[in-house]
Design an enzyme around this catalytic site. Structure first.
Site, PDB file in Angstrom:
ATOM      1  NE  ARG A  49      -2.607   0.735   3.487  1.00  0.00           N
ATOM      2  CZ  ARG A  49      -1.905   1.132   4.653  1.00  0.00           C
ATOM      3  NH1 ARG A  49      -1.296   2.336   4.596  1.00  0.00           N
ATOM      4  NH2 ARG A  49      -1.662   0.234   5.616  1.00  0.00           N
ATOM      5  CE1 TYR A 101     -14.945  13.361 -17.352  1.00  0.00           C
ATOM      6  CE2 TYR A 101     -14.939  13.258 -15.001  1.00  0.00           C
ATOM      7  CZ  TYR A 101     -15.090  12.515 -16.217  1.00  0.00           C
ATOM      8  OH  TYR A 101     -15.571  11.402 -16.249  1.00  0.00           O
ATOM      9  CG  ASP A 173      -8.116  16.881 -16.078  1.00  0.00           C
ATOM     10  OD1 ASP A 173      -7.650  16.290 -16.905  1.00  0.00           O
ATOM     11  OD2 ASP A 173      -9.323  16.757 -15.671  1.00  0.00           O
ATOM     12  CE  LYS A 198     -11.553   9.148 -19.471  1.00  0.00           C
ATOM     13  NZ  LYS A 198     -11.737  10.411 -18.707  1.00  0.00           N
TER      14      LYS A 198
END
Ligand SMILES: *Cc1c(COP(=O)(O)O)cnc(C)c1O
Length: 376
Positions: A49, A101, A173, A198
């Site tokens: 982790r 977005y 972004d 993406k």
């Protein structure tokens, strides 16, 4: 090294994740790493982790591609956004781009307002609107360029200067442009966020996200890393491996996406049945001059408007044969989407607008498909 070379050869430095001499890194599924007799962790890895070789490798490569000091990988783009806003404190003010977005805006509205963030929406493509928005003390400015769905372009260097003047942090972004076309950190942004789902992963087969920082020695960045590691918002080694694999071909894929979108945009622009084309590579696009200055190419996304509103636009999506009807972007296949019906009744998007994520097919095949669907 240039981006084409970095995408292939950038690797976590100083830590050997691979003793076999394999060109492709092994996937380290182990959740824990052995101590030596003195109790130390000679490999540098302790527990999955906190960190693992595949995540380190991906983060090092992302940081180098964006020109940043450090990166943190997340299991989705929205998880990356969650960590960015989570690094703020109650009472902090966020100014978010009106074209950001919709998921990012929804996350703020649905969750972070309740946790005490104050949120203002502004058109950051407009210098005056930005000045006005930043007249109130602000902690963080969130921008996206090019943005959904009209490929609106923001002058990032201008916005970075205004944000710095206001004493705020600029987060960009960069999902639609990728570091191959645009490097916001070199234009003055403080952090870059990606949905690696993406273009970066690039094959429509893995979900991921990342935050990349220009400087990594401040408290805010430490909080992002804490949210990732203490909060356990971590991508699996397998998913990191997939995204890192996608990066190998990112520069070459972006060249092909851009070339295809350029051809498709020119075809649609000249077609009498198309009302309007939104592509920053076209000289009539309002952001063309800025895009030409701050981007290496104009990207693989475009939108076009058909007369006849929602009904005709939706009917058009039913007539394409090669192009696929699906949301998302940045994969090898060309996707079409009617944005207004995704965004719902309050959508500001023109009802006749269709968005294309131009894939890696031959542009002539895409143009033939669009031509037959327009011919009716
Ligand atoms: C898809 C997308 C996101 C969200 O990323 P997920 O990986 O779906 O969580 C954020 N910003 C932009 C610009 C996107 O296209």
């Amino acid at each position: 090294m240039r981006p084409e070379t970095l995408a292939i050869h950038a690797a976590a430095q100083g830590r050997r994740a691979n003793d076999a001499g394999a060109l492709r890194a092994p996937i380290h599924v182990s959740t824990t790493f052995e101590r030596d007799p003195s109790g130390a962790h000679p490999s540098g890895w302790v527990y999955a982790r906190l960190d693992n070789p595949n995540r380190s490798d991906l983060e090092a490569c992302l940081a180098r591609l964006e020109g940043g000091a450090a990166a943190a990988a997340f299991p989705s783009g929205m998880a990356a956004a969650l960590a960015v806003f989570g690094a703020l404190s109650p009472g902090d003010r966020v100014v978010i781009d009106s074209s950001a977005y919709y998921g990012t805006r929804a996350l703020l509205d649905a969750h972070f307002v309740r946790w005490g963030l104050r949120v203002a929406v502004a058109d950051l493509a407009c210098a005056e609107a930005t000045t006005e928005a930043l007249n109130t003390p602000t902690a963080l400015v969130w921008v996206e360029s090019p943005s959904n769905p009209t490929l609106r372009i923001v002058d990032l260097a201008r916005l970075a200067a205004q944000t710095a003047h206001a004493g705020a942090r600029l987060v960009c972004d960069n999902t639609w442009a990728t570091p191959i076309l645009q490097r916001p950190l070199t234009l003055g942004a403080d952090w870059v966020v990606h949905s690696t789902t993406k273009y970066l992963a690039g094959h429509s087969d893995v979900t991921g996200g990342a935050v990349i920082a220009r400087d990594s020695d401040d408290l805010a960045w430490q909080r992002v890393v804490d949210l990732q590691r203490l909060g356990g918002v971590v991508p699996s080694p397998m998913d990191c491996w997939w995204v890192r694999r996608g990066l190998l071909t990112l520069p070459a894929r972006m060249r092909a996406h851009c070339a295809g979108a350029w051809r498709v945009a020119a075809f649609l622009d000249e077609h009498p049945a198309v009302e309007r084309v939104h592509y920053p590579g076209r000289t009539h696009h309002p952001g063309h001059a800025i895009a030409a200055r701050q981007m290496r190419d104009f990207g693989g996304m475009l939108a076009f408007v058909l007369p006849g509103g929602s009904a005709e636009a939706l009917a058009f999506t039913g007539r394409v044969r090669l192009i696929q009807r699906a949301t998302s972007l940045g994969g090898p296949e060309t996707l079409i989407e009617h944005r207004a019906s995704i965004e719902g009744p309050d959508s500001p998007t023109p009802p006749g607008l269709l968005r294309l994520s131009v894939g890696l097919e031959h542009p002539d095949d895409l143009i033939e498909d669009l031509a037959q669907a327009l011919a009716r």
